[in-house]
Design a protein around this motif. Structure first.
Motif, PDB file in Angstrom:
ATOM      1  N   LEU A  33      37.446  43.062 -13.075  1.00 28.30           N
ATOM      2  CA  LEU A  33      36.321  44.413 -12.899  1.00 28.30           C
ATOM      3  C   LEU A  33      34.822  43.639 -12.816  1.00 28.30           C
ATOM      4  CD1 LEU A  33      37.081  46.604 -15.777  1.00 28.30           C
ATOM      5  CD2 LEU A  33      37.519  46.732 -13.464  1.00 28.30           C
ATOM      6  N   HIS A  34      34.219  42.391 -12.499  1.00 32.70           N
ATOM      7  CA  HIS A  34      33.105  42.010 -12.488  1.00 32.70           C
ATOM      8  C   HIS A  34      33.271  41.579 -11.336  1.00 32.70           C
ATOM      9  CE1 HIS A  34      32.090  42.291 -17.039  1.00 32.70           C
ATOM     10  NE2 HIS A  34      31.189  41.961 -16.281  1.00 32.70           N
ATOM     11  N   GLU A  35      34.021  39.933 -10.475  1.00 28.03           N
ATOM     12  CA  GLU A  35      34.523  40.414  -9.598  1.00 28.03           C
ATOM     13  C   GLU A  35      34.204  40.850  -8.426  1.00 28.03           C
ATOM     14  OE1 GLU A  35      34.486  37.256  -6.683  1.00 28.03           O
ATOM     15  OE2 GLU A  35      33.449  37.145  -8.654  1.00 28.03           O
ATOM     16  N   LEU A  36      35.088  42.842  -8.802  1.00 33.49           N
ATOM     17  CA  LEU A  36      35.786  43.854  -7.952  1.00 33.49           C
ATOM     18  C   LEU A  36      33.627  43.958  -7.681  1.00 33.49           C
ATOM     19  CD1 LEU A  36      37.734  45.547  -6.419  1.00 33.49           C
ATOM     20  CD2 LEU A  36      37.794  46.747  -8.755  1.00 33.49           C
ATOM     21  N   VAL A  37      32.991  44.722  -9.161  1.00 29.54           N
ATOM     22  CA  VAL A  37      31.904  44.665  -8.163  1.00 29.54           C
ATOM     23  C   VAL A  37      30.729  44.401  -6.970  1.00 29.54           C
ATOM     24  CG1 VAL A  37      29.966  45.520  -9.467  1.00 29.54           C
ATOM     25  CG2 VAL A  37      31.669  46.016 -10.340  1.00 29.54           C
ATOM     26  N   ARG A  38      31.275  42.307  -7.730  1.00 28.87           N
ATOM     27  CA  ARG A  38      29.773  41.648  -7.469  1.00 28.87           C
ATOM     28  C   ARG A  38      30.536  42.163  -5.926  1.00 28.87           C
ATOM     29  NH1 ARG A  38      29.975  37.133  -4.856  1.00 28.87           N
ATOM     30  NH2 ARG A  38      32.455  36.368  -6.148  1.00 28.87           N
ATOM     31  N   LEU A  39      31.966  41.541  -5.216  1.00 31.68           N
ATOM     32  CA  LEU A  39      32.635  41.762  -3.702  1.00 31.68           C
ATOM     33  C   LEU A  39      32.196  42.942  -3.255  1.00 31.68           C
ATOM     34  CD1 LEU A  39      36.173  40.403  -4.753  1.00 31.68           C
ATOM     35  CD2 LEU A  39      33.868  39.386  -3.584  1.00 31.68           C
ATOM     36  N   HIS A  40      31.880  44.103  -4.061  1.00 29.53           N
ATOM     37  CA  HIS A  40      31.413  45.478  -3.754  1.00 29.53           C
ATOM     38  C   HIS A  40      30.038  45.388  -3.189  1.00 29.53           C
ATOM     39  CE1 HIS A  40      34.963  48.525  -4.892  1.00 29.53           C
ATOM     40  NE2 HIS A  40      35.379  46.933  -3.951  1.00 29.53           N
ATOM     41  N   PHE A  41      29.633  44.740  -4.051  1.00 29.23           N
ATOM     42  CA  PHE A  41      26.958  44.845  -3.708  1.00 29.23           C
ATOM     43  C   PHE A  41      27.325  43.368  -2.739  1.00 29.23           C
ATOM     44  CE2 PHE A  41      24.374  41.811  -4.245  1.00 29.23           C
ATOM     45  CZ  PHE A  41      23.244  42.998  -4.568  1.00 29.23           C
ATOM     46  N   ASN A  42      28.445  42.420  -2.747  1.00 31.18           N
ATOM     47  CA  ASN A  42      27.655  41.260  -0.891  1.00 31.18           C
ATOM     48  C   ASN A  42      28.456  42.283   0.172  1.00 31.18           C
ATOM     49  OD1 ASN A  42      27.453  40.108  -3.177  1.00 31.18           O
ATOM     50  ND2 ASN A  42      29.499  38.308  -2.938  1.00 31.18           N
ATOM     51  N   ARG A  43      29.165  43.155   0.416  1.00 32.06           N
ATOM     52  CA  ARG A  43      29.344  43.817   1.286  1.00 32.06           C
ATOM     53  C   ARG A  43      27.858  45.018   1.357  1.00 32.06           C
ATOM     54  NH1 ARG A  43      35.413  46.496  -0.098  1.00 32.06           N
ATOM     55  NH2 ARG A  43      36.953  45.269  -0.625  1.00 32.06           N
ATOM     56  N   VAL A  44      27.484  45.180   0.367  1.00 33.87           N
ATOM     57  CA  VAL A  44      26.432  46.165   0.890  1.00 33.87           C
ATOM     58  C   VAL A  44      25.077  45.425   1.255  1.00 33.87           C
ATOM     59  CG1 VAL A  44      24.500  48.227  -0.207  1.00 33.87           C
ATOM     60  CG2 VAL A  44      27.153  47.796  -0.567  1.00 33.87           C
ATOM     61  N   THR A  45      25.431  44.187   0.652  1.00 30.61           N
ATOM     62  CA  THR A  45      23.919  43.554   0.865  1.00 30.61           C
ATOM     63  C   THR A  45      24.108  43.192   2.460  1.00 30.61           C
ATOM     64  OG1 THR A  45      23.486  42.859  -1.450  1.00 30.61           O
ATOM     65  CG2 THR A  45      22.485  41.174  -0.125  1.00 30.61           C
ATOM     66  N   ASP A  46      25.624  42.968   2.988  1.00 32.01           N
ATOM     67  CA  ASP A  46      25.806  42.258   3.841  1.00 32.01           C
ATOM     68  C   ASP A  46      25.071  42.559   5.046  1.00 32.01           C
ATOM     69  OD1 ASP A  46      26.563  40.065   3.457  1.00 32.01           O
ATOM     70  OD2 ASP A  46      28.495  40.555   3.411  1.00 32.01           O
ATOM     71  N   TYR A  47      25.143  44.629   4.680  1.00 29.01           N
ATOM     72  CA  TYR A  47      25.462  45.516   5.668  1.00 29.01           C
ATOM     73  C   TYR A  47      23.998  45.751   5.844  1.00 29.01           C
ATOM     74  CZ  TYR A  47      24.347  50.518   7.547  1.00 29.01           C
ATOM     75  OH  TYR A  47      23.410  51.208   7.676  1.00 29.01           O
ATOM     76  N   VAL A  48      22.945  46.017   4.741  1.00 26.67           N
ATOM     77  CA  VAL A  48      21.995  46.038   4.945  1.00 26.67           C
ATOM     78  C   VAL A  48      21.163  44.606   5.349  1.00 26.67           C
ATOM     79  CG1 VAL A  48      19.106  45.529   3.334  1.00 26.67           C
ATOM     80  CG2 VAL A  48      21.388  47.040   2.965  1.00 26.67           C
ATOM     81  N   ASN A  49      21.256  43.479   4.906  1.00 33.35           N
ATOM     82  CA  ASN A  49      20.829  41.997   6.096  1.00 33.35           C
ATOM     83  C   ASN A  49      20.886  42.444   7.498  1.00 33.35           C
ATOM     84  OD1 ASN A  49      19.243  41.750   3.475  1.00 33.35           O
ATOM     85  ND2 ASN A  49      21.065  40.391   3.023  1.00 33.35           N
ATOM     86  N   GLU A  50      22.161  42.605   8.396  1.00 34.31           N
ATOM     87  CA  GLU A  50      22.881  42.203   9.248  1.00 34.31           C
ATOM     88  C   GLU A  50      22.432  43.651  10.537  1.00 34.31           C
ATOM     89  OE1 GLU A  50      27.301  41.265   8.609  1.00 34.31           O
ATOM     90  OE2 GLU A  50      26.554  43.297   8.905  1.00 34.31           O
ATOM     91  N   ASP A  51      22.298  42.567  11.753  1.00 36.41           N
ATOM     92  CA  ASP A  51      20.900  43.618  12.967  1.00 36.41           C
ATOM     93  C   ASP A  51      22.245  44.943  12.909  1.00 36.41           C
ATOM     94  OD1 ASP A  51      19.125  44.344  14.179  1.00 36.41           O
ATOM     95  OD2 ASP A  51      19.819  42.567  16.417  1.00 36.41           O
TER      96      ASP A  51
END
Length: 207
Positions: free
Chosen positions: A121-139
């Motif tokens: 569960l903790h890793e699942l949340v981390r993976l989901h968080f990283n997807r959002v972070t990638d989207y925010v940081n990308e151009d």
């Protein structure tokens, strides 16, 4: 996820469009609940088949470690070799067709599953968080920026039944927008990730 097996449960994953799903048991949970294995499975899910060498370049691990985890995932039925492609020394791996559904109530009376369940569960949340972070940081150009969203609605007050109904309706919406596997994509279409986190929040009064 539902905590009461007597009620119709909502899984951690929901297969849209009528895709087959697999209900994780204790053995499957232990086979998947590892940060690197979950990351490997995510890459095979999002980007398609890959070899150990390609995954090594993406994940920064050595090939031997990646190969061991690939075999482990295959033994538990999460991935399979893509036959007719590659060589005996360089095999291609792909995710199996079924999605993974996890119901926390299945493991309530199994102390041996608490550790793997927490990791998963903790890793699942981390993976989901990283997807959002990638989207925010990308151009992204303005067209895609206006189309995407990162939003929340913190003002709802719902009963468990109302929350379950809300989730079911949202799943139905996603299913309606999920094209058949053999449908041709529009020329300007890109892969889209839809993430949904809906859960109760404990009230904290003034201290």
């Amino acid at each position: 996820m539902a905590d009461d097996p007597e009620q119709t449960p909502t899984p951690a994953h929901h297969a849209p469009g009528g895709r087959p799903s697999r209900r994780l048991d204790a053995r499957g949970l232990r086979g998947l609940a590892h940060p690197l294995r979950m990351r490997i499975l995510e890459l095979l899910t999002l980007d398609g088949p890959a070899t150990a060498t390609r995954l090594t370049a993406r994940l920064g691990e050595n090939t031997g470690t990646i190969s061991w985890h690939l075999r482990h995932l295959a033994e538990h039925g999460f991935i399979e070799e893509e036959t007719g492609r590659g060589t005996r020394r360089e095999r291609w791996w792909r995710r199996t067709e079924a999605d993974n559904d996890l119901y926390t109530a299945d493991f309530r009376d199994d102390p041996g599953s608490r550790g793997p369940l927490s990791v998963y569960l903790h890793e699942l949340v981390r993976l989901h968080f990283n997807r959002v972070t990638d989207y925010v940081n990308e151009d992204w150009d303005d067209t895609w920026r206006r189309a995407g969203t990162v939003a929340d609605w913190p003002g709802l007050r719902l009963t468990p039944e109302q929350l379950a109904a809300l989730n079911a309706e949202l799943f139905d919406v996603i299913a309606r927008h999920t094209p058949p596997p053999d449908a041709a994509a529009a020329p300007d279409a890109l892969p889209v990730v839809v993430q949904l986190q809906s859960f109760p929040r404990r009230e904290r009064g003034e201290t």
